[in-house]
Scaffold this motif. Structure first.
Motif, PDB file in Angstrom:
ATOM      1  N   HIS A 319       0.815  -1.220   0.000  1.00 60.84           N
ATOM      2  CA  HIS A 319       0.000   0.000   0.000  1.00 60.84           C
ATOM      3  C   HIS A 319       0.849   1.270   0.000  1.00 60.84           C
ATOM      4  O   HIS A 319       0.302   2.376  -0.140  1.00 60.84           O
ATOM      5  N   GLY A 320       2.149   1.124   0.202  1.00 56.66           N
ATOM      6  CA  GLY A 320       2.989   2.310   0.346  1.00 56.66           C
ATOM      7  C   GLY A 320       3.018   2.841   1.754  1.00 56.66           C
ATOM      8  O   GLY A 320       3.411   3.983   1.991  1.00 56.66           O
ATOM      9  N   TRP A 321       2.588   2.008   2.731  1.00 55.06           N
ATOM     10  CA  TRP A 321       2.595   2.402   4.137  1.00 55.06           C
ATOM     11  C   TRP A 321       3.881   1.917   4.803  1.00 55.06           C
ATOM     12  O   TRP A 321       4.614   1.093   4.253  1.00 55.06           O
ATOM     13  N   GLU A 322       4.127   2.408   6.017  1.00 54.92           N
ATOM     14  CA  GLU A 322       5.259   1.961   6.817  1.00 54.92           C
ATOM     15  C   GLU A 322       4.741   1.401   8.136  1.00 54.92           C
ATOM     16  O   GLU A 322       3.876   2.012   8.774  1.00 54.92           O
ATOM     17  N   VAL A 323       5.256   0.242   8.533  1.00 54.81           N
ATOM     18  CA  VAL A 323       4.833  -0.374   9.783  1.00 54.81           C
ATOM     19  C   VAL A 323       6.030  -0.492  10.715  1.00 54.81           C
ATOM     20  O   VAL A 323       7.141  -0.784  10.274  1.00 54.81           O
ATOM     21  N   SER A 324       5.816  -0.227  11.978  1.00 54.58           N
ATOM     22  CA  SER A 324       6.901  -0.292  12.956  1.00 54.58           C
ATOM     23  C   SER A 324       6.370  -0.842  14.267  1.00 54.58           C
ATOM     24  O   SER A 324       5.172  -0.771  14.549  1.00 54.58           O
ATOM     25  N   ALA A 325       7.280  -1.393  15.067  1.00 56.66           N
ATOM     26  CA  ALA A 325       6.923  -1.936  16.383  1.00 56.66           C
ATOM     27  C   ALA A 325       7.586  -1.099  17.461  1.00 56.66           C
ATOM     28  O   ALA A 325       8.741  -0.679  17.336  1.00 56.66           O
ATOM     29  N   THR A 326       6.837  -0.837  18.534  1.00 56.77           N
ATOM     30  CA  THR A 326       7.371  -0.064  19.645  1.00 56.77           C
ATOM     31  C   THR A 326       6.696  -0.545  20.930  1.00 56.77           C
ATOM     32  O   THR A 326       6.040  -1.580  20.947  1.00 56.77           O
ATOM     33  N   GLU A 327       6.848   0.212  21.998  1.00 57.04           N
ATOM     34  CA  GLU A 327       6.239  -0.160  23.279  1.00 57.04           C
ATOM     35  C   GLU A 327       4.958   0.632  23.487  1.00 57.04           C
ATOM     36  O   GLU A 327       4.915   1.842  23.261  1.00 57.04           O
ATOM     37  N   GLY A 328       3.902  -0.053  23.922  1.00 56.57           N
ATOM     38  CA  GLY A 328       2.636   0.608  24.169  1.00 56.57           C
ATOM     39  C   GLY A 328       2.581   1.299  25.510  1.00 56.57           C
ATOM     40  O   GLY A 328       3.478   1.130  26.359  1.00 56.57           O
ATOM     41  N   ASP A 329       1.527   2.076  25.720  1.00 57.83           N
ATOM     42  CA  ASP A 329       1.365   2.794  26.982  1.00 57.83           C
ATOM     43  C   ASP A 329       1.240   1.843  28.171  1.00 57.83           C
ATOM     44  O   ASP A 329       1.597   2.181  29.297  1.00 57.83           O
ATOM     45  N   ASP A 330       0.706   0.630  27.922  1.00 58.45           N
ATOM     46  CA  ASP A 330       0.536  -0.353  28.996  1.00 58.45           C
ATOM     47  C   ASP A 330       1.731  -1.293  29.106  1.00 58.45           C
ATOM     48  O   ASP A 330       1.663  -2.302  29.824  1.00 58.45           O
ATOM     49  N   GLY A 331       2.797  -0.969  28.392  1.00 62.25           N
ATOM     50  CA  GLY A 331       3.996  -1.803  28.455  1.00 62.25           C
ATOM     51  C   GLY A 331       4.019  -2.950  27.479  1.00 62.25           C
ATOM     52  O   GLY A 331       5.029  -3.643  27.338  1.00 62.25           O
ATOM     53  N   GLY A 332       2.913  -3.190  26.780  1.00 64.68           N
ATOM     54  CA  GLY A 332       2.859  -4.267  25.814  1.00 64.68           C
ATOM     55  C   GLY A 332       3.412  -3.846  24.454  1.00 64.68           C
ATOM     56  O   GLY A 332       4.097  -2.839  24.321  1.00 64.68           O
ATOM     57  N   ALA A 333       3.082  -4.646  23.450  1.00 65.27           N
ATOM     58  CA  ALA A 333       3.541  -4.331  22.097  1.00 65.27           C
ATOM     59  C   ALA A 333       2.597  -3.319  21.435  1.00 65.27           C
ATOM     60  O   ALA A 333       1.389  -3.336  21.672  1.00 65.27           O
ATOM     61  N   ARG A 334       3.148  -2.463  20.630  1.00 66.26           N
ATOM     62  CA  ARG A 334       2.355  -1.489  19.892  1.00 66.26           C
ATOM     63  C   ARG A 334       2.891  -1.438  18.465  1.00 66.26           C
ATOM     64  O   ARG A 334       4.091  -1.265  18.237  1.00 66.26           O
ATOM     65  N   PHE A 335       1.999  -1.611  17.507  1.00 69.46           N
ATOM     66  CA  PHE A 335       2.363  -1.549  16.099  1.00 69.46           C
ATOM     67  C   PHE A 335       1.691  -0.321  15.474  1.00 69.46           C
ATOM     68  O   PHE A 335       0.497  -0.092  15.688  1.00 69.46           O
ATOM     69  N   GLU A 336       2.480   0.446  14.748  1.00 67.58           N
ATOM     70  CA  GLU A 336       1.953   1.633  14.086  1.00 67.58           C
ATOM     71  C   GLU A 336       2.068   1.477  12.581  1.00 67.58           C
ATOM     72  O   GLU A 336       3.114   1.076  12.070  1.00 67.58           O
ATOM     73  N   ILE A 337       0.969   1.768  11.894  1.00 67.78           N
ATOM     74  CA  ILE A 337       0.943   1.741  10.429  1.00 67.78           C
ATOM     75  C   ILE A 337       0.798   3.180   9.969  1.00 67.78           C
ATOM     76  O   ILE A 337      -0.272   3.785  10.123  1.00 67.78           O
ATOM     77  N   ALA A 338       1.860   3.739   9.408  1.00 64.45           N
ATOM     78  CA  ALA A 338       1.848   5.134   8.949  1.00 64.45           C
ATOM     79  C   ALA A 338       1.400   5.178   7.503  1.00 64.45           C
ATOM     80  O   ALA A 338       1.985   4.521   6.647  1.00 64.45           O
ATOM     81  N   PHE A 339       0.354   5.945   7.240  1.00 68.50           N
ATOM     82  CA  PHE A 339      -0.217   6.021   5.894  1.00 68.50           C
ATOM     83  C   PHE A 339       0.502   7.057   5.032  1.00 68.50           C
ATOM     84  O   PHE A 339       1.063   8.004   5.530  1.00 68.50           O
TER      85      PHE A 339
END
Length: 339
Positions: A319-339
């Motif tokens: 799609h031409g997006w970028e996906v990354s993994a980081t830490e969530g506010d609750d300490g768990g995993a957080r994945f962000e898909i930038a459009f």
């Protein structure tokens, strides 16, 4: 602070051109070569003095010479461009006779009332080699997918069926282990088949209601007692809806697999609205492996196939997006898909 070079210094600009890594070739309106810089020799084997004064046809493969001659004559007569002057892939003939794939950018200019054309020549042999490798890999993946779809899936279905019958007739813990192993193989086949779709080939995109797709994707995944939380208005995006749904399903499955059946999975937009996040309250992903989790076959869980997040990355890239993994506010995993 150094002063800029004098604008009337011919020697300065000639030095820049002659030390450029790209080849430069200038012809007149009759296709005679009037200038070639040293880099041309690295690409085509001809020293500049071997080219200057000869026709450009010297470096054009025989089969393409009529086309080149007609294209230049047509432009000189009409001024209409019939090729992309900002970069067109054309084969050139090397001094030793073989063809070199090149990318050529063209510019027109006048000097003393005469019309000239300068081509910037880049050797793209390495890029073409990589493209050929990717085509070969895609063909092998397609062949492998056919094997999975037919030669493995059919006997696997038979094995699962007989195991289910045996479990109904016999109360043996070994049968439970066999059923779990067969189920894992079945999941692995599904994931590899999904990869074979080539996520870079995205179908027609259209405006999509993100929250509607999020909730539908959640219903399609075995989430146990896990909870879905939608944070605010998710808005809409342009996407191939079926592939976007597949992306979310893999993220939800990953969150439940690692966060547990009672996990809370949150979906929302970043404050600037430019990205969608999917976060859980599980154990999270160690910082040193947050890039590796998108690689084929990588898994931090013994029960995972290691393909779910690579499918996510593949669909996002398509799609031409970028996906990354980081830490969530609750300490768990957080994945962000930038459009």
């Amino acid at each position: 602070m150094s002063s800029p070079p004098p604008t009337d210094s011919d020697d300065f600009y000639r030095t820049l051109v002659e030390n450029a890594s790209e080849g430069m070739l200038t012809i007149d309106a009759e296709s005679e070569i009037v200038y070639a810089n040293p880099a041309v020799e690295d690409i085509l084997g001809y020293a500049p003095e071997e080219l200057i004064g000869s026709s450009k046809m010297k470096i054009i493969p025989d089969r393409l010479q009529p086309v080149h001659a007609a294209a230049l004559a047509s432009y000189v007569d009409t001024g209409e461009r019939n090729i992309d002057w900002d970069g067109i892939e054309l084969p050139a003939r090397h001094k030793e006779g073989h063809e070199v794939p090149t990318l050529i950018s063209l510019r027109e200019h006048e000097y003393d009332g005469e019309q000239y054309f300068t081509g910037i020549i880049r050797d793209i042999s390495e890029r073409k080699r990589r493209e050929e490798q990717l085509r070969d890999q895609k063909e092998r993946l397609d062949e492998f997918a056919d094997i999975l779809a037919h030669d493995i899936r059919n006997p696997l279905s038979v094995a699962i069926g007989y195991t289910d019958i045996a479990r109904e007739e016999h109360d043996a813990p070994e049968l439970e282990s066999i059923a779990e192993s067969l189920s894992r193989i079945d999941d692995l086949v599904d994931d590899v088949l999904a990869l074979s779709k080539d996520g870079r080939s995205i179908g027609e995109t259209e405006p999509v209601d993100v929250e509607a797709v999020v909730r539908e994707s959640w219903r399609n995944v075995e989430t146990g007692e896990a909870t879905l939380r939608v944070d605010g208005d998710l808005g809409g995006i342009d996407a191939d809806e079926s592939r976007f749904r597949e992306l979310l399903e893999n993220l939800f499955r990953n969150a439940v697999d690692h966060g547990g059946d009672d996990a809370t999975v949150s979906v929302g937009r970043t404050p600037d609205g430019g990205a969608l996040y999917v976060a859980d309250d599980g154990p999270g992903i160690p910082e040193d492996v947050r890039r590796e989790v998108f690689e084929y076959g990588y898994s931090t869980s013994e029960e995972g196939t290691g393909y779910g997040l690579s499918i996510v990355a593949q669909i996002a890239e398509g799609h031409g997006w970028e996906v990354s993994a980081t830490e969530g506010d609750d300490g768990g995993a957080r994945f962000e898909i930038a459009f």
